[in-house]
Design a protein around this motif. Structure first.
Motif, PDB file in Angstrom:
ATOM      1  N   LEU A  68      44.907  52.734  83.974  1.00 28.01           N
ATOM      2  CA  LEU A  68      43.668  53.499  84.116  1.00 28.01           C
ATOM      3  C   LEU A  68      43.967  54.989  84.208  1.00 28.01           C
ATOM      4  CD1 LEU A  68      40.619  53.804  84.659  1.00 28.01           C
ATOM      5  CD2 LEU A  68      41.074  53.299  87.065  1.00 28.01           C
ATOM      6  N   ARG A  69      44.979  55.355  84.985  1.00 23.22           N
ATOM      7  CA  ARG A  69      45.370  56.765  85.074  1.00 23.22           C
ATOM      8  C   ARG A  69      45.793  57.290  83.702  1.00 23.22           C
ATOM      9  NH1 ARG A  69      45.850  60.262  88.348  1.00 23.22           N
ATOM     10  NH2 ARG A  69      47.559  61.183  87.143  1.00 23.22           N
ATOM     11  N   TRP A  71      44.789  56.223  80.747  1.00 23.64           N
ATOM     12  CA  TRP A  71      43.598  56.386  79.900  1.00 23.64           C
ATOM     13  C   TRP A  71      42.891  57.699  80.231  1.00 23.64           C
ATOM     14  CZ3 TRP A  71      41.698  51.013  81.847  1.00 23.64           C
ATOM     15  CH2 TRP A  71      42.533  50.010  81.327  1.00 23.64           C
ATOM     16  N   MET A  72      42.792  58.005  81.513  1.00 21.26           N
ATOM     17  CA  MET A  72      42.070  59.208  81.909  1.00 21.26           C
ATOM     18  C   MET A  72      42.836  60.473  81.537  1.00 21.26           C
ATOM     19  SD  MET A  72      39.327  58.129  82.726  1.00 21.26           S
ATOM     20  CE  MET A  72      38.782  59.822  82.887  1.00 21.26           C
ATOM     21  N   GLU A  73      44.158  60.463  81.701  1.00 23.10           N
ATOM     22  CA  GLU A  73      44.940  61.620  81.286  1.00 23.10           C
ATOM     23  C   GLU A  73      44.814  61.798  79.776  1.00 23.10           C
ATOM     24  OE1 GLU A  73      46.019  63.620  83.345  1.00 23.10           O
ATOM     25  OE2 GLU A  73      46.904  62.681  85.118  1.00 23.10           O
ATOM     26  N   HIS A  74      44.763  60.704  79.053  1.00 26.06           N
ATOM     27  CA  HIS A  74      44.605  60.776  77.602  1.00 26.06           C
ATOM     28  C   HIS A  74      43.275  61.432  77.237  1.00 26.06           C
ATOM     29  CE1 HIS A  74      43.994  59.175  73.456  1.00 26.06           C
ATOM     30  NE2 HIS A  74      45.281  59.395  73.383  1.00 26.06           N
ATOM     31  N   GLY A  75      42.239  61.174  78.045  1.00 24.80           N
ATOM     32  CA  GLY A  75      40.932  61.764  77.776  1.00 24.80           C
ATOM     33  C   GLY A  75      40.926  63.274  77.864  1.00 24.80           C
ATOM     34  N   ALA A  76      41.884  63.851  78.615  1.00 30.41           N
ATOM     35  CA  ALA A  76      41.948  65.308  78.747  1.00 30.41           C
ATOM     36  C   ALA A  76      42.538  65.969  77.508  1.00 30.41           C
ATOM     37  CB  ALA A  76      42.779  65.690  79.971  1.00 30.41           C
ATOM     38  N   ILE A  77      43.240  65.206  76.675  1.00 25.98           N
ATOM     39  CA  ILE A  77      43.905  65.794  75.511  1.00 25.98           C
ATOM     40  C   ILE A  77      42.884  66.241  74.460  1.00 25.98           C
ATOM     41  CG2 ILE A  77      45.600  65.394  73.680  1.00 25.98           C
ATOM     42  CD1 ILE A  77      46.886  63.322  75.666  1.00 25.98           C
ATOM     43  N   PRO A  78      41.944  65.375  74.022  1.00 28.44           N
ATOM     44  CA  PRO A  78      40.936  65.865  73.078  1.00 28.44           C
ATOM     45  C   PRO A  78      40.046  66.945  73.674  1.00 28.44           C
ATOM     46  CG  PRO A  78      40.411  63.631  73.787  1.00 28.44           C
ATOM     47  CD  PRO A  78      41.795  63.936  74.255  1.00 28.44           C
ATOM     48  N   GLU A 112      51.890  60.278  79.460  1.00 24.79           N
ATOM     49  CA  GLU A 112      53.136  59.544  79.233  1.00 24.79           C
ATOM     50  C   GLU A 112      53.734  59.038  80.538  1.00 24.79           C
ATOM     51  OE1 GLU A 112      57.687  60.114  77.504  1.00 24.79           O
ATOM     52  OE2 GLU A 112      56.233  61.748  77.274  1.00 24.79           O
ATOM     53  N   ALA A 113      53.761  59.876  81.558  1.00 21.02           N
ATOM     54  CA  ALA A 113      54.308  59.438  82.842  1.00 21.02           C
ATOM     55  C   ALA A 113      53.531  58.242  83.382  1.00 21.02           C
ATOM     56  CB  ALA A 113      54.281  60.591  83.847  1.00 21.02           C
ATOM     57  N   SER A 114      52.211  58.270  83.211  1.00 18.43           N
ATOM     58  CA  SER A 114      51.377  57.181  83.733  1.00 18.43           C
ATOM     59  C   SER A 114      51.641  55.878  82.999  1.00 18.43           C
ATOM     60  CB  SER A 114      49.896  57.566  83.630  1.00 18.43           C
ATOM     61  OG  SER A 114      49.614  58.706  84.411  1.00 18.43           O
ATOM     62  N   SER A 229      30.364  59.247  85.383  1.00 19.82           N
ATOM     63  CA  SER A 229      31.640  58.816  84.813  1.00 19.82           C
ATOM     64  C   SER A 229      32.703  58.557  85.872  1.00 19.82           C
ATOM     65  CB  SER A 229      32.157  59.874  83.827  1.00 19.82           C
ATOM     66  OG  SER A 229      31.261  60.052  82.760  1.00 19.82           O
ATOM     67  N   LEU A 230      32.980  59.554  86.693  1.00 23.65           N
ATOM     68  CA  LEU A 230      34.186  59.511  87.496  1.00 23.65           C
ATOM     69  C   LEU A 230      34.072  58.669  88.764  1.00 23.65           C
ATOM     70  CD1 LEU A 230      35.248  63.191  86.908  1.00 23.65           C
ATOM     71  CD2 LEU A 230      36.089  61.140  85.790  1.00 23.65           C
ATOM     72  N   LEU A 231      32.851  58.336  89.185  1.00 26.37           N
ATOM     73  CA  LEU A 231      32.699  57.372  90.280  1.00 26.37           C
ATOM     74  C   LEU A 231      32.603  55.952  89.729  1.00 26.37           C
ATOM     75  CD1 LEU A 231      30.198  59.250  92.636  1.00 26.37           C
ATOM     76  CD2 LEU A 231      32.695  59.204  92.717  1.00 26.37           C
ATOM     77  N   ASN A 232      32.786  55.819  88.423  1.00 29.60           N
ATOM     78  CA  ASN A 232      32.733  54.515  87.766  1.00 29.60           C
ATOM     79  C   ASN A 232      34.126  53.913  87.612  1.00 29.60           C
ATOM     80  OD1 ASN A 232      30.006  54.698  87.522  1.00 29.60           O
ATOM     81  ND2 ASN A 232      29.980  55.248  85.370  1.00 29.60           N
ATOM     82  N   GLY A 233      34.979  54.105  88.622  1.00 32.23           N
ATOM     83  CA  GLY A 233      36.274  53.452  88.595  1.00 32.23           C
ATOM     84  C   GLY A 233      37.458  54.380  88.565  1.00 32.23           C
TER      85      GLY A 233
END
Length: 305
Positions: A68-69, A71-78, A112-114, A229-233
């Motif tokens: 999950l972490r 996926w979220m870090e990946h969301g910051a890239i775009p 990547e670390a996640s 979004s962010l309180l959804n898990g």
């Protein structure tokens, strides 16, 4: 080349002038720090997780949490890529563009670390196993909200979330009993601190130029993204559907109880509430009001059973 082919090319804004003179020495200082403090997730030794005597259900919970972490870090890239385009075509100074490039690279290594931590615990999950998360994760890539704001207002909103996530990550760092997880969290926190400092520079330098309407929109967009979004898990599980909330909360609790760098669901809302109060105080000095957020302000507790 035929003129008809040229007409079919997608038009882009005028990229000129290309500014090279440094305008903001404090932002350039952050860029120099980013170069000096770069790190490689592949160089972290994750063998302590691979050797750990952990029950299968704990490994599965830990792998889900770190996936999950990731996926979220990946969301910051775009997100960063969109801001880089904005910075280029709005003719921002070199150091602003350089900071955004650094941000993209840093979020990529956090991703990547996640996924490396998840893989060492129990196997990285490239896609959510939960139907609910498969439907909610794409919302984090939706740019429509950011594009309604000015360039610096949009960056400011992101910075507020960096500040909030940093408080949660600090607690997760303190929870970690494994050196590989502690190292990953510590290095990610160091990058996040630089992102937050960039945001503070923006607020100090540019908030006087942001219109009252943009300031009102900034507070509203922050509240909307946190609630929707962010309180959804991600930050907490309180806005998940009841069955998924219980399942995700139990898994997160398992990961926290075994020191896998997670936060216990019962602790998350208190951390978020404290950080939100600090953020309100920070932005309030610049005339930005964050409206009430019921899930946080009314102290709602997650369903654990």
């Amino acid at each position: 080349m035929r003129p008809s082919l040229l007409e079919e090319l997608t038009p882009v804004p005028n990229p000129y002038p290309i500014v090279s003179t440094l305008a903001y020495q404090d932002i350039w200082g952050l860029c120099e720090q980013a170069r000096a403090l770069a790190w490689d997730p592949a160089r972290i030794d994750y063998s302590d997780l691979e050797r750990a005597d952990l029950p299968a259900e704990v490994r599965e919970a830990g792998a889900e949490w770190w996936s999950l972490r990731a996926w979220m870090e990946h969301g910051a890239i775009p997100y960063g890529a969109e801001r880089l385009l904005d910075a280029i075509f709005s003719h921002q100074p070199f150091e602003v563009k350089q900071h955004v490039v650094n941000f993209i690279a840093e979020e990529l290594r956090h991703h990547e670390a996640s996924f490396r931590v998840a893989g060492a615990i129990g196997g990285y999950q490239p896609s959510p196993r939960s139907d609910y998360f498969r439907s909610v994760i794409p919302r984090f890539h939706d740019e429509r909200e950011e594009k309604q704001m000015s360039f610096f207002a949009g960056l400011a909103v992101n910075t507020l979330f960096e500040q909030l996530s940093g408080e949660l990550l600090q607690a997760r760092y303190e929870n970690a009993r494994f050196e590989s997880i502690r190292t990953a969290c510590r290095l990610i926190l160091r990058d996040e601190a630089r992102h937050i400092q960039f945001g503070r520079i923006i607020m100090r330098r540019f908030f006087a130029e942001i219109s009252a309407d943009d300031k009102a929109m900034l507070g509203q967009k922050f509240a909307k993204k946190l609630r929707g979004s962010l309180l959804n898990g991600v930050y907490a599980v309180v806005n998940l559907p009841p069955d998924e909330q219980r399942r995700a909360a139990r898994a997160r609790a398992l990961a926290a109880e075994h020191g896998l760098g997670a936060t216990h669901p019962e602790e998350e809302m208190a951390i978020i509430r404290r950080a939100l109060n600090e953020i309100r105080e920070d932005v309030g000095a610049h005339g930005v009001e964050i409206p009430p957020i019921a899930e946080v302000d009314e102290e709602r507790a997650p369903l654990l059973s």
